[in-house]
Design a protein around this motif. Structure first.
Motif, PDB file in Angstrom:
ATOM      1  N   LEU A  20       4.160   4.579   1.716  1.00 58.40           N
ATOM      2  CA  LEU A  20       4.643   3.826   0.557  1.00 58.40           C
ATOM      3  C   LEU A  20       3.493   3.238  -0.248  1.00 58.40           C
ATOM      4  O   LEU A  20       3.639   2.936  -1.429  1.00 58.40           O
ATOM      5  N   ASP A  21       2.350   3.064   0.395  1.00 56.71           N
ATOM      6  CA  ASP A  21       1.190   2.482  -0.284  1.00 56.71           C
ATOM      7  C   ASP A  21       0.245   3.533  -0.846  1.00 56.71           C
ATOM      8  O   ASP A  21      -0.810   3.190  -1.380  1.00 56.71           O
ATOM      9  N   ALA A  22       0.609   4.795  -0.690  1.00 54.95           N
ATOM     10  CA  ALA A  22      -0.269   5.855  -1.195  1.00 54.95           C
ATOM     11  C   ALA A  22      -0.125   5.979  -2.708  1.00 54.95           C
ATOM     12  O   ALA A  22       0.952   5.756  -3.270  1.00 54.95           O
ATOM     13  N   GLY A  23      -1.214   6.373  -3.340  1.00 56.85           N
ATOM     14  CA  GLY A  23      -1.187   6.577  -4.784  1.00 56.85           C
ATOM     15  C   GLY A  23      -1.177   5.253  -5.552  1.00 56.85           C
ATOM     16  O   GLY A  23      -1.586   4.202  -5.057  1.00 56.85           O
ATOM     17  N   GLU A  24      -0.672   5.304  -6.786  1.00 60.12           N
ATOM     18  CA  GLU A  24      -0.630   4.114  -7.645  1.00 60.12           C
ATOM     19  C   GLU A  24       0.663   3.352  -7.372  1.00 60.12           C
ATOM     20  O   GLU A  24       1.745   3.789  -7.742  1.00 60.12           O
ATOM     21  N   VAL A  25       0.541   2.195  -6.742  1.00 56.59           N
ATOM     22  CA  VAL A  25       1.698   1.367  -6.402  1.00 56.59           C
ATOM     23  C   VAL A  25       1.725   0.172  -7.334  1.00 56.59           C
ATOM     24  O   VAL A  25       0.709  -0.539  -7.470  1.00 56.59           O
ATOM     25  N   PRO A  26       2.823  -0.089  -8.032  1.00 57.98           N
ATOM     26  CA  PRO A  26       2.868  -1.248  -8.954  1.00 57.98           C
ATOM     27  C   PRO A  26       2.650  -2.558  -8.203  1.00 57.98           C
ATOM     28  O   PRO A  26       3.171  -2.761  -7.102  1.00 57.98           O
ATOM     29  N   GLN A  27       1.859  -3.445  -8.793  1.00 58.36           N
ATOM     30  CA  GLN A  27       1.492  -4.714  -8.164  1.00 58.36           C
ATOM     31  C   GLN A  27       2.231  -5.908  -8.770  1.00 58.36           C
ATOM     32  O   GLN A  27       1.980  -7.048  -8.388  1.00 58.36           O
ATOM     33  N   ARG A  28       3.137  -5.660  -9.710  1.00 61.81           N
ATOM     34  CA  ARG A  28       3.824  -6.770 -10.357  1.00 61.81           C
ATOM     35  C   ARG A  28       5.199  -6.288 -10.836  1.00 61.81           C
ATOM     36  O   ARG A  28       5.346  -5.173 -11.319  1.00 61.81           O
ATOM     37  N   LEU A  29       6.211  -7.157 -10.658  1.00 67.83           N
ATOM     38  CA  LEU A  29       7.564  -6.856 -11.123  1.00 67.83           C
ATOM     39  C   LEU A  29       7.983  -7.934 -12.104  1.00 67.83           C
ATOM     40  O   LEU A  29       7.987  -9.138 -11.774  1.00 67.83           O
ATOM     41  N   ARG A  30       8.332  -7.523 -13.331  1.00 68.12           N
ATOM     42  CA  ARG A  30       8.816  -8.465 -14.345  1.00 68.12           C
ATOM     43  C   ARG A  30      10.192  -8.013 -14.810  1.00 68.12           C
ATOM     44  O   ARG A  30      10.380  -6.853 -15.172  1.00 68.12           O
TER      45      ARG A  30
END
Length: 819
Positions: free
Chosen positions: A337-347
């Motif tokens: 689940l942490d592979a690649g580009e993982v979003p770091q913020r939810l708005r």
């Protein structure tokens, strides 16, 4: 005397021909009856009620299956006969034959004379005449058992056993065994003639082709006991080379279907170690009158959508097959689940305000979600709920509603509004994507990530019981291979596994090894499969009222239904992952990970497990035995041993037994039943190895009528194909680990020291390339077992060709094969 003997033989052939002609006349009558039933049922255009529709289709199906069996062309449809004394009682079984197994008192008179009271012909399917008298007894029926089990020591009612050789509708010859030589038996007033010297030796001397023949006409007593053993629980069969283990397993599948077809409608799975063995054996079941409900699969073909097409280097295969990989994959499935580009913020916008979760909050939520035990993909609804919980708490709306009902209503509206936002759904898709086994496997190509997953065992959540042998060990390095620091894989093993996975693309597409397939199956379980959405009602057909009411399609003829039915059957066969009975061939070579894969397909099954520890090429039998025990569970065991080698002449068996004594001291080899007087040939490749191999193969071709197997070290198999190109399809080049279960008229074994010195891996699958940089080492017990297998493939002639490292003596005998 010779003329009289020939006359007797010809007379008996004519008698058997007359009986066979009558059988085929009756079969033609039954074919016409079946064709009439199919035609009659299929012409019923509209049958009215759904019940009548089901009855019509059932009639068509039964008639079609019966017609298919009747129309099957068998090389020797009728192959046996037994002449029996009067039985102790006159009760008949459902096949029309008397069921008594022992002769009646007085069946043999005081002067040693006796009358034959019953003659039974044994064939591939049962045939009754118009008066329900048996013309042919199915070989699986109880009445046919004496044909296989009777011996001169315990003949029962059997006086004479006859094997009938035929091709198509023509009888070619007969071979008799007289089981009661001390009596004078008469049939229809004539003394019972005995023709030939026995059928078994004749069958053993026949030339081999590229496909296995059934042994239905020459099954021996100890083999028959296994074939007819009750199916409950687990039947375990051990036997050395040439004892007929594979043939017994295939015949057992046909027997179980005959005995209880309804019980095994759930399907029988036969697992073979290699595609070569599958192609060699897949014609046996149709020849026994059974097909359709039995799936024969290689280990590299058990997972839908995956097919092994390459090899791992042997050091890599040892790691991938180990039970340690269970925990590595458990961590990899969650870590993916942490592979690649993982979003770091939810708005998101809620109640006209922007609500935000930062990286730290998202990390805590993920850890909270992953504390559950469900497969990763099936945790997505849980992840969605936890995100909404955190957003609800963050927006502060809960504090504004003191009434519980109003608070619940507000929360419901909040969840609906936020879930409908594109920002939220896009985030969830990126933050908790649906993972595929192939993508997760491909992610292991990153050494840093794999090192993380293969780190100290105390780091991540365990897998409980599924961890297998990975949790128990010895001092230093334990049985599962963990290092002293508690790592699951050593740095060198991490590098080797990561390097092997790089042949796959980022999406996991690319050539798989047989060990990769077992890893994919483990990941399939760790990840879970997201349920596909059901079709909307609007997509369903509205044109057929009967379909709306019953869900059944009303079609006018059986022919109209044939294509859809076949497509559905093929689809079910592809999707099936659970069987009613599982037969594992060459079970000694399954790795722990492969036992887990096979075990999932037999969770509710009965089992037949066939193997030989003396032929195992897996280096850690204890670890494999533990995984095997977990796969079979607590089911009771019934054990059999096959002790007679029907394949190898005594001269070849004697040489192979020297290697067995080195590999497994104290193990008793199977006893060879025949001798040809042809000693194994020894030669030395004094010049270029390829030229020497080709010369020995040509020599073998000139000496036998059937096939020639050329067994080389695994790292040489691609070269061997080039060396032997142009010699025709009677010559089969193969690596040492591909030879398991196969047999050839002549075998050329190349470089025995290299075969025994290669690091063993367990089973292998289809073509590809092992490293040519591998340097053979000292012969290990597992390597010697691989050499033992190579030496026991020949039915007539064996040549051993020495190369570098074999240290041949003055008679060209390599050091590993000397006394």
């Amino acid at each position: 005397m010779a003329a009289q003997h020939d006359s007797a033989r010809e007379r008996e052939i004519r008698r058997e021909q007359a009986h066979l002609d009558g059988v085929y006349r009756r079969l033609e009558e039954k074919i016409h009856e079946a064709e009439f039933l199919m035609d009659d049922a299929s012409k019923r255009a509209q049958v009215g009620t759904p019940g009548a529709l089901a009855e019509r289709d059932a009639q068509v199906f039964r008639a079609g299956v019966h017609l298919n069996r009747l129309n099957s062309e068998f090389e020797d449809f009728l192959f046996g006969r037994i002449d029996l004394l009067r039985g102790a009682d006159a009760e008949r079984g459902p096949d029309g034959a008397y069921i008594s197994s022992e002769p009646a008192e007085g069946a043999v008179r005081e002067d040693g004379a006796a009358d034959i009271a019953e003659t039974l012909h044994i064939g591939r399917i049962g045939v009754l005449d118009a008066g329900y008298t048996p013309l042919v007894i199915d070989w699986r029926a109880p009445a046919a058992a004496p044909f296989y089990r009777a011996t001169p020591v315990a003949p029962g009612r059997v006086v004479r056993r006859r094997v009938i050789r035929s091709k198509g509708r023509r009888v070619l010859g007969v071979e008799d065994d007289l089981l009661r030589p001390q009596i004078t038996a008469r049939l229809d007033g004539e003394e019972l003639p005995v023709i030939g010297d026995g059928a078994l030796m004749a069958a053993l001397g026949q030339a081999r082709s590229h496909t296995m023949r059934d042994i239905v006409s020459s099954i021996q007593a100890e083999q028959d006991l296994v074939i007819r053993a009750p199916a409950a629980s687990v039947t375990e069969v051990e036997g050395g080379p040439g004892t007929g283990k594979t043939a017994v397993a295939l015949h057992r599948a046909a027997y179980l279907l005959y005995q209880d077809r309804r019980r095994y409608a759930g399907g029988i799975l036969i697992v073979s170690p290699t595609p070569l063995l599958v192609s060699y054996t897949e014609g046996v079941l149709p020849s026994l009158g059974e097909e359709g409900q039995v799936a024969i699969r290689a280990l590299g073909s058990l997972v839908e959508g995956a097919e092994a097409g390459t090899y791992d280097e042997q050091s890599v295969a040892r790691v991938k097959g180990s039970a340690r990989m269970v925990k590595v994959l458990h961590r990899a499935a969650r870590g993916a689940l942490d592979a690649g580009e993982v979003p770091q913020r939810l708005r998101v916008v809620a109640f006209r305000n922007r609500v935000e979760l930062d990286a730290g909050e998202l990390r805590r939520i993920r850890q909270q979600v992953l504390s559950g035990t469900a497969p990763v993909n099936l945790m997505r609804p849980r992840a969605r709920k936890f995100l909404l919980d955190a957003l609800w708490e963050k927006c502060g709306a809960r504090r504004h509603h003191t009434d519980p009902d109003l608070a619940a209503e507000a929360r419901e509206g909040f969840d609906e509004d936020v879930s409908a936002e594109d920002d939220f759904t896009d985030f969830l898709d990126a933050w908790w994507p649906e993972l595929t086994p192939r993508r997760v496997l491909a992610s292991l190509a990153d050494e840093d990530r794999l090192s993380l997953f293969a780190g100290a065992a105390s780091g991540s959540g365990g897998t409980g019981r599924s961890g297998g042998a990975a949790g128990r060990g010895r001092t230093g390095r334990n049985r599962a291979g963990r290092s002293r620091r508690g790592q699951l894989l050593t740095p060198a093993e991490v590098r080797a596994v990561a390097r092997s996975v790089r042949r796959l693309g980022a999406d996991g597409e690319g050539p798989l090894s047989v060990h990769d397939v077992a890893l994919l199956d483990e990941l399939r379980v760790q990840l879970g499969t997201v349920a596909k959405p059901r079709r909307r009602e609007a997509e369903l057909s509205l044109g057929d009222p009967l379909e709306q009411l019953t869900g059944l399609d009303e079609l006018t003829t059986a022919a109209d239904r044939e294509a859809p039915r076949r497509g559905r059957a093929e689809r079910l066969a592809e999707e099936r992952t659970d069987y009613a009975h599982v037969i594992v061939d060459e079970a000694q070579d399954l790795t722990p990970m492969q036992w887990r894969m096979v075990g999932r397909r037999g969770r509710h099954a009965t089992w037949t497990v066939v193997g030989d520890p003396a032929q195992s090429s897996w280096p850690d039998p204890e670890e494999a035995a533990e995984a095997r025990g977990e796969a079979l569970g607590s089911r009771p065991r019934r054990r059999f041993e096959l002790t007679v080698n029907y394949r190898n002449p005594a001269e070849i068996a004697e040489l192979a037994d020297r290697v067995l004594a080195r590999a497994m001291p104290g193990v008793v080899p199977p006893k060879a039943v025949r001798s040809t007087g042809l000693r194994p040939r020894f030669a030395v490749a004094s010049g270029e190895l390829g030229a020497a191999v080709r010369a020995e193969a040509e020599r073998a071709l000139s000496e036998v009528d059937g096939t020639v197997g050329v067994v080389v070290p695994m790292r040489r198999r691609e070269e061997a194909r080039e060396w032997l190109s142009g010699l025709g399809d009677r010559v089969v080049p193969l690596g040492s680990l591909e030879a398991k279960g196969l047999e050839y008229d002549a075998t050329v074994v190349v470089a025995p020291a290299q075969i025994a010195g290669e690091p063993p891996t367990g089973n292998e699958s289809a073509g590809g390339g092992a490293s040519l940089d591998d340097v053979p080492g000292e012969a290990s017990p597992a390597g010697l077992r691989v050499l033992y297998v190579a030496l026991t493939r020949a039915t007539q002639r064996l040549t051993v060709l020495s190369a570098e490292g074999d240290l041949p003596d003055t008679a060209d005998v390599p050091h590993l094969l000397r006394d």
